[in-house]
Scaffold this motif. Structure first.
Motif, PDB file in Angstrom:
ATOM      1  N   LEU A  48       0.829  -1.208   0.000  1.00 47.14           N
ATOM      2  CA  LEU A  48       0.000   0.000   0.000  1.00 47.14           C
ATOM      3  C   LEU A  48       0.858   1.252   0.000  1.00 47.14           C
ATOM      4  O   LEU A  48       0.591   2.196  -0.749  1.00 47.14           O
ATOM      5  N   SER A  49       1.885   1.266   0.804  1.00 52.56           N
ATOM      6  CA  SER A  49       2.763   2.428   0.884  1.00 52.56           C
ATOM      7  C   SER A  49       3.413   2.728  -0.471  1.00 52.56           C
ATOM      8  O   SER A  49       3.423   3.873  -0.926  1.00 52.56           O
ATOM      9  N   SER A  50       3.923   1.705  -1.121  1.00 51.34           N
ATOM     10  CA  SER A  50       4.579   1.928  -2.415  1.00 51.34           C
ATOM     11  C   SER A  50       3.572   2.327  -3.496  1.00 51.34           C
ATOM     12  O   SER A  50       3.877   3.180  -4.339  1.00 51.34           O
ATOM     13  N   MET A  51       2.386   1.741  -3.466  1.00 45.78           N
ATOM     14  CA  MET A  51       1.361   2.110  -4.453  1.00 45.78           C
ATOM     15  C   MET A  51       0.923   3.565  -4.264  1.00 45.78           C
ATOM     16  O   MET A  51       0.749   4.296  -5.241  1.00 45.78           O
ATOM     17  N   ILE A  52       0.744   3.981  -3.015  1.00 46.82           N
ATOM     18  CA  ILE A  52       0.363   5.366  -2.732  1.00 46.82           C
ATOM     19  C   ILE A  52       1.420   6.318  -3.277  1.00 46.82           C
ATOM     20  O   ILE A  52       1.100   7.304  -3.947  1.00 46.82           O
ATOM     21  N   GLN A  53       2.674   6.030  -3.012  1.00 48.03           N
ATOM     22  CA  GLN A  53       3.758   6.899  -3.480  1.00 48.03           C
ATOM     23  C   GLN A  53       3.815   6.946  -5.005  1.00 48.03           C
ATOM     24  O   GLN A  53       3.914   8.024  -5.602  1.00 48.03           O
ATOM     25  N   MET A  54       3.757   5.777  -5.653  1.00 48.82           N
ATOM     26  CA  MET A  54       3.851   5.713  -7.106  1.00 48.82           C
ATOM     27  C   MET A  54       2.694   6.430  -7.784  1.00 48.82           C
ATOM     28  O   MET A  54       2.888   7.236  -8.702  1.00 48.82           O
ATOM     29  N   ILE A  55       1.485   6.138  -7.337  1.00 52.17           N
ATOM     30  CA  ILE A  55       0.301   6.716  -7.978  1.00 52.17           C
ATOM     31  C   ILE A  55       0.195   8.209  -7.691  1.00 52.17           C
ATOM     32  O   ILE A  55      -0.165   8.990  -8.571  1.00 52.17           O
ATOM     33  N   SER A  56       0.540   8.632  -6.481  1.00 53.23           N
ATOM     34  CA  SER A  56       0.474  10.057  -6.140  1.00 53.23           C
ATOM     35  C   SER A  56       1.355  10.888  -7.072  1.00 53.23           C
ATOM     36  O   SER A  56       0.980  11.986  -7.473  1.00 53.23           O
ATOM     37  N   ARG A  57       2.502  10.360  -7.421  1.00 53.41           N
ATOM     38  CA  ARG A  57       3.447  11.105  -8.255  1.00 53.41           C
ATOM     39  C   ARG A  57       3.192  10.963  -9.753  1.00 53.41           C
ATOM     40  O   ARG A  57       3.621  11.810 -10.534  1.00 53.41           O
ATOM     41  N   ASN A  58       2.548   9.882 -10.167  1.00 52.13           N
ATOM     42  CA  ASN A  58       2.492   9.567 -11.597  1.00 52.13           C
ATOM     43  C   ASN A  58       1.105   9.325 -12.167  1.00 52.13           C
ATOM     44  O   ASN A  58       0.980   8.875 -13.299  1.00 52.13           O
ATOM     45  N   TRP A  59       0.049   9.617 -11.421  1.00 56.53           N
ATOM     46  CA  TRP A  59      -1.296   9.231 -11.853  1.00 56.53           C
ATOM     47  C   TRP A  59      -1.713   9.846 -13.187  1.00 56.53           C
ATOM     48  O   TRP A  59      -2.530   9.279 -13.909  1.00 56.53           O
ATOM     49  N   GLU A  60      -1.149  10.977 -13.550  1.00 50.85           N
ATOM     50  CA  GLU A  60      -1.535  11.624 -14.813  1.00 50.85           C
ATOM     51  C   GLU A  60      -0.857  10.989 -16.030  1.00 50.85           C
ATOM     52  O   GLU A  60      -1.286  11.222 -17.155  1.00 50.85           O
ATOM     53  N   PRO A  62      -0.280   8.123 -18.494  1.00 50.99           N
ATOM     54  CA  PRO A  62      -0.985   6.906 -18.900  1.00 50.99           C
ATOM     55  C   PRO A  62      -0.169   5.621 -18.717  1.00 50.99           C
ATOM     56  O   PRO A  62      -0.743   4.546 -18.571  1.00 50.99           O
ATOM     57  N   THR A  63       1.137   5.727 -18.693  1.00 52.79           N
ATOM     58  CA  THR A  63       1.991   4.562 -18.468  1.00 52.79           C
ATOM     59  C   THR A  63       1.683   3.922 -17.114  1.00 52.79           C
ATOM     60  O   THR A  63       1.873   2.724 -16.935  1.00 52.79           O
ATOM     61  N   PHE A  64       1.205   4.715 -16.161  1.00 57.11           N
ATOM     62  CA  PHE A  64       0.936   4.226 -14.812  1.00 57.11           C
ATOM     63  C   PHE A  64      -0.519   3.813 -14.591  1.00 57.11           C
ATOM     64  O   PHE A  64      -0.885   3.439 -13.484  1.00 57.11           O
ATOM     65  N   TYR A  65      -1.359   3.862 -15.627  1.00 56.51           N
ATOM     66  CA  TYR A  65      -2.744   3.419 -15.478  1.00 56.51           C
ATOM     67  C   TYR A  65      -2.832   1.964 -15.005  1.00 56.51           C
ATOM     68  O   TYR A  65      -3.687   1.642 -14.170  1.00 56.51           O
ATOM     69  N   PRO A  66      -1.968   1.065 -15.488  1.00 58.76           N
ATOM     70  CA  PRO A  66      -2.008  -0.309 -14.959  1.00 58.76           C
ATOM     71  C   PRO A  66      -1.725  -0.370 -13.449  1.00 58.76           C
ATOM     72  O   PRO A  66      -2.272  -1.230 -12.751  1.00 58.76           O
ATOM     73  N   THR A  67      -0.920   0.539 -12.940  1.00 55.47           N
ATOM     74  CA  THR A  67      -0.648   0.593 -11.503  1.00 55.47           C
ATOM     75  C   THR A  67      -1.904   0.993 -10.752  1.00 55.47           C
ATOM     76  O   THR A  67      -2.221   0.420  -9.701  1.00 55.47           O
ATOM     77  N   VAL A  68      -2.626   1.951 -11.287  1.00 57.11           N
ATOM     78  CA  VAL A  68      -3.903   2.366 -10.690  1.00 57.11           C
ATOM     79  C   VAL A  68      -4.864   1.170 -10.690  1.00 57.11           C
ATOM     80  O   VAL A  68      -5.530   0.895  -9.686  1.00 57.11           O
TER      81      VAL A  68
END
Length: 80
Positions: A48-60, A62-68
């Motif tokens: 959860l901690s790593s997902m929060i950090q990754m998504i918070s910084r990169n949610w815009e 599209p490469t990170f949509y799979p992470t979301v």
């Protein structure tokens, strides 16, 4: 699930809020947690901690949509 393909600010922030609250309240499974047959989380707090950090910084990005989507799948499985 219509929510699965939304990557707008409000949808992502709602997901991040859920993740932060889940982490804060330790309302996640202890030990190993099988999300699907290809994904096993060994430590939900770290996940959860790593997902929060990754998504918070990169949610815009599209490469990170799979992470979301991964976090959404984790949420759905935890809430079952």
């Amino acid at each position: 699930m219509a929510e699965e393909h939304k990557y707008d600010h409000d949808s992502v922030q709602e997901l991040l809020t859920w993740a932060k609250e889940t982490l804060k309240n330790q309302a996640y499974p202890q030990g190993e947690f099988l999300i699907n047959k290809a994904t096993k989380v060994l430590d939900c707090a770290s996940y959860l901690s790593s997902m929060i950090q990754m998504i918070s910084r990169n949610w815009e990005n599209p490469t990170f949509y799979p992470t979301v989507d991964q976090l959404r799948e984790f949420k759905a499985k935890v809430e079952q």
